[in-house]
Design a protein around this motif. Structure first.
Motif, PDB file in Angstrom:
ATOM      1  N   ALA A  20     -22.782 -38.560  43.455  1.00 14.30           N
ATOM      2  CA  ALA A  20     -24.204 -38.786  43.024  1.00 14.30           C
ATOM      3  C   ALA A  20     -24.768 -37.485  42.491  1.00 14.30           C
ATOM      4  N   LEU A  21     -24.685 -36.431  43.203  1.00 15.36           N
ATOM      5  CA  LEU A  21     -25.132 -35.165  42.547  1.00 15.36           C
ATOM      6  C   LEU A  21     -24.462 -34.771  41.287  1.00 15.36           C
ATOM      7  N   LEU A  22     -23.185 -35.047  40.874  1.00 11.76           N
ATOM      8  CA  LEU A  22     -22.650 -34.662  39.741  1.00 11.76           C
ATOM      9  C   LEU A  22     -23.021 -35.636  38.426  1.00 11.76           C
ATOM     10  N   ALA A  23     -23.370 -37.056  38.983  1.00 15.40           N
ATOM     11  CA  ALA A  23     -23.502 -37.910  37.969  1.00 15.40           C
ATOM     12  C   ALA A  23     -25.103 -37.944  37.975  1.00 15.40           C
ATOM     13  N   ASP A  24     -25.839 -37.264  38.658  1.00 15.09           N
ATOM     14  CA  ASP A  24     -27.510 -37.318  38.690  1.00 15.09           C
ATOM     15  C   ASP A  24     -27.833 -38.962  38.733  1.00 15.09           C
ATOM     16  N   THR A  25     -27.387 -39.382  40.013  1.00 14.88           N
ATOM     17  CA  THR A  25     -27.807 -40.762  40.408  1.00 14.88           C
ATOM     18  C   THR A  25     -27.942 -41.047  41.942  1.00 14.88           C
ATOM     19  N   THR A  26     -28.131 -41.828  42.532  1.00 10.22           N
ATOM     20  CA  THR A  26     -28.388 -42.054  43.845  1.00 10.22           C
ATOM     21  C   THR A  26     -27.086 -42.139  44.519  1.00 10.22           C
ATOM     22  N   VAL A  27     -27.033 -41.835  45.865  1.00 12.52           N
ATOM     23  CA  VAL A  27     -25.897 -42.362  46.866  1.00 12.52           C
ATOM     24  C   VAL A  27     -25.681 -43.635  46.912  1.00 12.52           C
ATOM     25  N   GLY A  81     -11.449 -34.096  56.478  1.00 13.59           N
ATOM     26  CA  GLY A  81     -12.423 -35.293  56.635  1.00 13.59           C
ATOM     27  C   GLY A  81     -13.813 -35.104  56.004  1.00 13.59           C
ATOM     28  N   HIS A  82     -13.849 -34.147  55.099  1.00 12.59           N
ATOM     29  CA  HIS A  82     -15.177 -33.912  54.675  1.00 12.59           C
ATOM     30  C   HIS A  82     -15.069 -33.438  53.362  1.00 12.59           C
ATOM     31  N   PHE A  83     -16.104 -33.696  52.284  1.00  8.57           N
ATOM     32  CA  PHE A  83     -15.933 -33.270  51.083  1.00  8.57           C
ATOM     33  C   PHE A  83     -17.194 -32.582  50.761  1.00  8.57           C
ATOM     34  N   LEU A  84     -17.380 -31.542  49.856  1.00  7.48           N
ATOM     35  CA  LEU A  84     -18.695 -31.109  49.563  1.00  7.48           C
ATOM     36  C   LEU A  84     -18.571 -30.230  48.060  1.00  7.48           C
ATOM     37  N   LEU A  85     -19.350 -30.033  47.246  1.00  7.57           N
ATOM     38  CA  LEU A  85     -19.562 -29.760  46.054  1.00  7.57           C
ATOM     39  C   LEU A  85     -19.906 -28.043  45.829  1.00  7.57           C
ATOM     40  N   TYR A  86     -19.218 -27.423  44.907  1.00  5.28           N
ATOM     41  CA  TYR A  86     -19.378 -26.003  44.792  1.00  5.28           C
ATOM     42  C   TYR A  86     -19.789 -25.970  43.284  1.00  5.28           C
ATOM     43  N   VAL A  87     -21.065 -25.432  42.846  1.00  8.00           N
ATOM     44  CA  VAL A  87     -21.306 -25.222  41.624  1.00  8.00           C
ATOM     45  C   VAL A  87     -22.069 -23.885  41.511  1.00  8.00           C
ATOM     46  N   ASP A  88     -21.506 -23.087  40.444  1.00  9.06           N
ATOM     47  CA  ASP A  88     -22.076 -21.783  40.014  1.00  9.06           C
ATOM     48  C   ASP A  88     -22.511 -20.887  41.230  1.00  9.06           C
ATOM     49  N   GLY A  89     -21.879 -20.757  42.271  1.00  7.01           N
ATOM     50  CA  GLY A  89     -21.972 -19.976  43.524  1.00  7.01           C
ATOM     51  C   GLY A  89     -22.769 -20.488  44.596  1.00  7.01           C
ATOM     52  N   LEU A  90     -23.114 -21.980  44.388  1.00  9.18           N
ATOM     53  CA  LEU A  90     -23.751 -22.651  45.645  1.00  9.18           C
ATOM     54  C   LEU A  90     -22.964 -23.696  45.989  1.00  9.18           C
ATOM     55  N   PHE A  91     -22.995 -23.934  47.388  1.00 12.38           N
ATOM     56  CA  PHE A  91     -22.289 -25.077  47.967  1.00 12.38           C
ATOM     57  C   PHE A  91     -23.527 -26.233  48.265  1.00 12.38           C
ATOM     58  N   TYR A  92     -23.071 -27.187  48.263  1.00 11.29           N
ATOM     59  CA  TYR A  92     -23.871 -28.416  48.257  1.00 11.29           C
ATOM     60  C   TYR A  92     -23.247 -29.337  49.284  1.00 11.29           C
ATOM     61  N   ASP A  93     -23.698 -29.406  50.392  1.00 10.63           N
ATOM     62  CA  ASP A  93     -23.076 -30.158  51.367  1.00 10.63           C
ATOM     63  C   ASP A  93     -24.304 -31.366  52.157  1.00 10.63           C
ATOM     64  N   ASN A  94     -23.759 -32.684  52.088  1.00 13.10           N
ATOM     65  CA  ASN A  94     -24.510 -33.543  52.787  1.00 13.10           C
ATOM     66  C   ASN A  94     -25.066 -33.180  54.028  1.00 13.10           C
ATOM     67  N   ILE A  95     -24.295 -32.447  54.737  1.00 12.89           N
ATOM     68  CA  ILE A  95     -24.661 -32.286  56.228  1.00 12.89           C
ATOM     69  C   ILE A  95     -25.486 -31.013  56.464  1.00 12.89           C
ATOM     70  N   LYS A  96     -24.993 -29.829  55.572  1.00 11.25           N
ATOM     71  CA  LYS A  96     -25.766 -28.596  55.836  1.00 11.25           C
ATOM     72  C   LYS A  96     -27.027 -28.206  54.790  1.00 11.25           C
ATOM     73  N   GLY A  97     -26.759 -28.920  53.792  1.00  6.51           N
ATOM     74  CA  GLY A  97     -27.694 -28.772  52.650  1.00  6.51           C
ATOM     75  C   GLY A  97     -27.092 -27.713  51.689  1.00  6.51           C
ATOM     76  N   VAL A  98     -27.833 -26.815  51.000  1.00  7.02           N
ATOM     77  CA  VAL A  98     -27.261 -25.928  50.147  1.00  7.02           C
ATOM     78  C   VAL A  98     -27.173 -24.504  50.753  1.00  7.02           C
ATOM     79  N   PHE A  99     -26.214 -23.583  50.411  1.00  6.28           N
ATOM     80  CA  PHE A  99     -25.875 -22.542  50.804  1.00  6.28           C
ATOM     81  C   PHE A  99     -24.932 -21.800  50.037  1.00  6.28           C
ATOM     82  N   SER A 100     -24.963 -20.401  49.969  1.00  8.78           N
ATOM     83  CA  SER A 100     -24.260 -19.551  49.258  1.00  8.78           C
ATOM     84  C   SER A 100     -22.846 -18.879  50.023  1.00  8.78           C
TER      85      SER A 100
END
Length: 115
Positions: A20-27, A81-100
Motif C-alpha cells: 500500500a505504501l509503495l502503490a499509494d493506495t489503502t491497505v 514472520g514480518h515485512f517492513l519497507l526501507y526507502v531513502d534512509g527511513l524504515f516504515y513498519d506497520n507496528i513501530k511506525g517510521v524510524f531511521s
C-alpha cells in the motif's frame, strides 16, 4: 510515501502495508486486490502482489542472516514472520511506525526494489 497508512490498526497486515505504501493506495485495497488478508502474506504472495501493482523488483530476496548490510535505496525487508519497507534512509513498519535506526540482527533478507 503516505504515512497515514501507518496510522491504521494493521496488525497482521505487514506485507499488505508495504505494498500500500509503495502503490499509494489503502491497505484494504491491497487486501481486496491480492485476496490476501490478515497474516496471509507469504514471500511468494508478496512477489505476486508487487507484480499486480507493477512495482519492479529483483527476482530473488538477498539473504543476510542478521549481518549488517548496505541496503539499496528502496527495498522490502524480511524479518522472521514480518515485512517492513526501507526507502531513502527511513524504515516504515506497520507496528513501530517510521524510524531511521534499525537492528540488523533481526534482518533475514531484503528485496531490492530499485531494479
Amino acid at each position: 510515501m503516505n504515512e497515514q497508512i501507518l496510522n491504521q490498526p494493521l496488525e497482521g497486515l505487514c506485507g499488505q502495508t508495504c505494498i500500500a505504501l509503495l502503490a499509494d493506495t489503502t491497505v484494504q485495497a491491497v487486501v481486496s486486490k491480492t485476496k490476501c488478508g490478515k497474516n496471509k502474506m507469504t514471500g511468494h504472495k508478496l512477489f505476486t502482489a508487487l507484480d499486480q501493482y507493477h512495482i519492479s523488483h529483483a527476482e530473488k530476496m538477498k539473504y543476510t542472516r542478521g549481518k549488517t548490510v548496505v541496503l539499496p535505496k528502496r527495498c522490502l525487508l524480511s524479518e522472521k514472520g514480518h515485512f517492513l519497507l526501507y526507502v531513502d534512509g527511513l524504515f516504515y513498519d506497520n507496528i513501530k511506525g517510521v524510524f531511521s535506526e534499525y537492528d540488523y540482527t533481526k534482518l533475514t533478507a531484503y528485496l531490492d526494489l530499485t531494479v
